[in-house]
Write a protein that holds these residues in place. Structure first.
Motif, PDB file in Angstrom:
ATOM      1  N   ILE A 215       0.722   5.199   8.368  1.00  0.00           N
ATOM      2  CA  ILE A 215       0.521   4.087   9.294  1.00  0.00           C
ATOM      3  C   ILE A 215      -0.012   2.905   8.495  1.00  0.00           C
ATOM      4  CG2 ILE A 215      -0.753   3.274  11.316  1.00  0.00           C
ATOM      5  CD1 ILE A 215      -0.988   6.221  12.174  1.00  0.00           C
ATOM      6  N   THR A 216       0.661   1.772   8.572  1.00  0.00           N
ATOM      7  CA  THR A 216       0.237   0.604   7.808  1.00  0.00           C
ATOM      8  C   THR A 216       0.185  -0.613   8.725  1.00  0.00           C
ATOM      9  OG1 THR A 216       2.511   0.055   7.153  1.00  0.00           O
ATOM     10  CG2 THR A 216       1.251   1.473   5.669  1.00  0.00           C
ATOM     11  N   GLY A 217      -0.528  -1.629   8.267  1.00  0.00           N
ATOM     12  CA  GLY A 217      -0.598  -2.874   9.022  1.00  0.00           C
ATOM     13  C   GLY A 217      -1.331  -3.938   8.234  1.00  0.00           C
ATOM     14  N   THR A 218      -1.327  -5.138   8.788  1.00  0.00           N
ATOM     15  CA  THR A 218      -1.989  -6.292   8.176  1.00  0.00           C
ATOM     16  C   THR A 218      -2.609  -7.127   9.283  1.00  0.00           C
ATOM     17  OG1 THR A 218      -0.435  -6.348   6.315  1.00  0.00           O
ATOM     18  CG2 THR A 218      -1.650  -8.371   6.778  1.00  0.00           C
TER      19      THR A 218
ATOM     20  N   LEU B 210      -5.977  -8.744   5.505  1.00  0.00           N
ATOM     21  CA  LEU B 210      -6.459  -7.406   5.179  1.00  0.00           C
ATOM     22  C   LEU B 210      -5.322  -6.425   5.425  1.00  0.00           C
ATOM     23  CD1 LEU B 210      -9.107  -5.763   4.443  1.00  0.00           C
ATOM     24  CD2 LEU B 210      -9.200  -5.224   6.894  1.00  0.00           C
ATOM     25  N   ASP B 211      -4.888  -5.748   4.372  1.00  0.00           N
ATOM     26  CA  ASP B 211      -3.883  -4.696   4.496  1.00  0.00           C
ATOM     27  C   ASP B 211      -4.586  -3.366   4.721  1.00  0.00           C
ATOM     28  OD1 ASP B 211      -1.806  -6.510   3.785  1.00  0.00           O
ATOM     29  OD2 ASP B 211      -2.215  -6.170   1.655  1.00  0.00           O
ATOM     30  N   TYR B 212      -3.952  -2.455   5.473  1.00  0.00           N
ATOM     31  CA  TYR B 212      -4.531  -1.126   5.657  1.00  0.00           C
ATOM     32  C   TYR B 212      -3.455  -0.057   5.679  1.00  0.00           C
ATOM     33  CZ  TYR B 212      -3.317  -1.634  10.663  1.00  0.00           C
ATOM     34  OH  TYR B 212      -2.662  -1.823  11.871  1.00  0.00           O
ATOM     35  N   LEU B 213      -3.868   1.159   5.344  1.00  0.00           N
ATOM     36  CA  LEU B 213      -2.972   2.320   5.373  1.00  0.00           C
ATOM     37  C   LEU B 213      -3.796   3.543   5.755  1.00  0.00           C
ATOM     38  CD1 LEU B 213      -0.250   3.430   2.854  1.00  0.00           C
ATOM     39  CD2 LEU B 213      -2.123   4.999   3.406  1.00  0.00           C
ATOM     40  N   VAL B 214      -3.233   4.363   6.628  1.00  0.00           N
ATOM     41  CA  VAL B 214      -3.840   5.631   7.028  1.00  0.00           C
ATOM     42  C   VAL B 214      -2.761   6.706   7.017  1.00  0.00           C
ATOM     43  CG1 VAL B 214      -4.972   6.921   8.882  1.00  0.00           C
ATOM     44  CG2 VAL B 214      -5.626   4.538   8.435  1.00  0.00           C
ATOM     45  N   LEU B 215      -3.063   7.830   6.364  1.00  0.00           N
ATOM     46  CA  LEU B 215      -2.161   8.970   6.350  1.00  0.00           C
ATOM     47  C   LEU B 215      -2.968  10.224   6.656  1.00  0.00           C
ATOM     48  CD1 LEU B 215       0.758  10.001   5.768  1.00  0.00           C
ATOM     49  CD2 LEU B 215       0.000  10.415   3.416  1.00  0.00           C
ATOM     50  N   SER B 216      -2.598  10.905   7.714  1.00  0.00           N
ATOM     51  CA  SER B 216      -3.281  12.082   8.244  1.00  0.00           C
ATOM     52  C   SER B 216      -4.621  11.688   8.855  1.00  0.00           C
ATOM     53  CB  SER B 216      -3.407  13.179   7.185  1.00  0.00           C
ATOM     54  OG  SER B 216      -3.622  14.429   7.817  1.00  0.00           O
ATOM     55  N   ASP B 217      -5.549  12.650   9.022  1.00  0.00           N
ATOM     56  CA  ASP B 217      -6.588  12.464  10.029  1.00  0.00           C
ATOM     57  C   ASP B 217      -7.887  11.808   9.567  1.00  0.00           C
ATOM     58  OD1 ASP B 217      -7.409  14.640   8.595  1.00  0.00           O
ATOM     59  OD2 ASP B 217      -7.648  15.988  10.298  1.00  0.00           O
ATOM     60  N   ASN B 218      -7.843  10.960   8.547  1.00  0.00           N
ATOM     61  CA  ASN B 218      -8.934  10.008   8.357  1.00  0.00           C
ATOM     62  C   ASN B 218      -8.907   8.991   9.487  1.00  0.00           C
ATOM     63  OD1 ASN B 218      -9.659  11.263   6.002  1.00  0.00           O
ATOM     64  ND2 ASN B 218      -9.124   9.574   4.651  1.00  0.00           N
TER      65      ASN B 218
ATOM     66  N   LEU C 199       0.820  -1.205   0.000  1.00  0.00           N
ATOM     67  CA  LEU C 199       0.000   0.000   0.000  1.00  0.00           C
ATOM     68  C   LEU C 199       0.859   1.262   0.000  1.00  0.00           C
ATOM     69  CD1 LEU C 199      -2.987  -0.917   2.344  1.00  0.00           C
ATOM     70  CD2 LEU C 199      -2.689  -1.306  -0.107  1.00  0.00           C
ATOM     71  N   ARG C 200       1.993   1.219   0.669  1.00  0.00           N
ATOM     72  CA  ARG C 200       2.889   2.378   0.624  1.00  0.00           C
ATOM     73  C   ARG C 200       3.435   2.581  -0.790  1.00  0.00           C
ATOM     74  NH1 ARG C 200       6.175   1.576   6.301  1.00  0.00           N
ATOM     75  NH2 ARG C 200       4.865   2.959   7.589  1.00  0.00           N
ATOM     76  N   GLU C 201       3.803   1.491  -1.444  1.00  0.00           N
ATOM     77  CA  GLU C 201       4.280   1.605  -2.825  1.00  0.00           C
ATOM     78  C   GLU C 201       3.188   2.156  -3.733  1.00  0.00           C
ATOM     79  OE1 GLU C 201       7.485  -2.121  -2.775  1.00  0.00           O
ATOM     80  OE2 GLU C 201       5.422  -2.426  -3.471  1.00  0.00           O
ATOM     81  N   ALA C 202       1.959   1.708  -3.508  1.00  0.00           N
ATOM     82  CA  ALA C 202       0.841   2.211  -4.307  1.00  0.00           C
ATOM     83  C   ALA C 202       0.650   3.707  -4.100  1.00  0.00           C
ATOM     84  CB  ALA C 202      -0.432   1.459  -3.944  1.00  0.00           C
ATOM     85  N   LEU C 203       0.760   4.169  -2.860  1.00  0.00           N
ATOM     86  CA  LEU C 203       0.582   5.599  -2.590  1.00  0.00           C
ATOM     87  C   LEU C 203       1.705   6.413  -3.221  1.00  0.00           C
ATOM     88  CD1 LEU C 203      -0.953   7.896  -1.333  1.00  0.00           C
ATOM     89  CD2 LEU C 203       0.125   7.370   0.872  1.00  0.00           C
TER      90      LEU C 203
END
Length: 280
Positions: free
Chosen positions: A191-194, A109-117, A68-72
């Motif tokens: 912030i990422t995780g699985t 399930l992979d996840y990514l959050v950047l800033s205040d979502n 997900l970081r690579e995708a962003l």
């Protein structure tokens, strides 16, 4: 994965949120508002930016070999290429967006959050809230001033513009905070995780306009918000948020930058669970 979603404009001219979904992924973005009295280096504007970024992200996360970081990182670069010849992308005053996304990948399930979502994940034994509040740790003096009401006045708008001016200088810099804009390196700060899919019952991706009942108004907890989404759907969450905003139009009870913000919620359930409206 079953997805229902809703999005509604706040007090602005256009909705600067966007939400995209596929059978295996969901992307929710919240464009950072640019006060009219401040310069903007992009002729296209924030709504265009979030639409382009969201579309690119949804395409990229369809490849399970891409993190997900690579995708962003790649999505930011792709959008840069769309308007680098027409816009001044070397300035602080460029469109920017928060990011929240999830992806089913085999049995995880992979996840990514950047800033205040806000990302909520129900793991059965409790709800995990994934939040990135680094923006609240900078420009404290200007932020306190911008939260002073009454909202909707020229004086309040001037204080918000002063806050955004300072925040722009602190975006995507060490000691500041991180958003998706023109610097693809911001993806490394997400912030990422699985988590194992067998653990996940339901999830929600929220812009800060849709998380207000919990983190601004304090009228619900995260578990209650998920329950509302599962029983009544995202549109009901936004409608209840609007009711609370209308009950305090000047921000006297609940100080905030806008009386009513763009609000977007995507509710996701997994397996054979059923839920409300608007399945995608």
């Amino acid at each position: 994965m079953q997805v229902s979603m809703a999005s509604a404009r706040g007090v602005g001219v256009a909705n600067e949120d966007t939400v995209h979904a596929s059978p295996t992924g969901v992307v929710v973005l919240d464009g950072l508002s640019a006060p009219k009295d401040l310069p903007m280096g992009c002729v296209h504007g924030t709504p265009w930016f979030v639409r382009q970024l969201g579309t690119s992200l949804l395409n990229l996360i369809g490849d399970n070999n891409v993190t997900l970081r690579e995708a962003l990182r790649a999505a930011i670069s792709e959008v840069n290429d769309l308007h680098r010849d027409t816009c001044a992308l070397d300035q602080d005053a460029v469109p920017a967006s928060t990011v929240a996304m999830i992806r089913e990948r085999e049995d995880v399930l992979d996840y990514l959050v950047l800033s205040d979502n806000v990302l909520l994940i129900d793991l059965g034994d409790g709800v995990r809230a994934v939040v990135d509040k680094r923006v609240e740790e900078v420009a404290g003096e200007e932020m306190r001033a911008a939260l002073r009401g009454p909202t909707g006045t020229p004086e309040h708008a001037a204080r918000v513009s002063a806050l955004v001016t300072v925040q722009r200088r602190l975006r995507n810099r060490p000691g500041g905070y991180w958003v998706a804009a023109t610097d693809s390196a911001a993806a490394d700060e997400a912030i990422t995780g699985t988590v194992a899919l067998t653990q996940v019952r339901q999830a929600a991706l929220l812009t800060d306009g849709a998380s207000r009942l919990v983190d601004t108004f304090g009228t619900l907890g995260w578990e209650q918000l998920l329950e509302l989404l599962s029983t009544e759907g995202p549109s009901a969450l936004i409608a209840r948020t609007r009711e609370a905003e209308l009950a305090d139009p000047t921000g006297e009870r609940w100080p905030r930058f806008k009386r009513s913000d763009d609000a977007t919620a995507a509710y996701v359930c997994f397996g054979l669970q059923q839920h409300g409206e608007g399945d995608s």
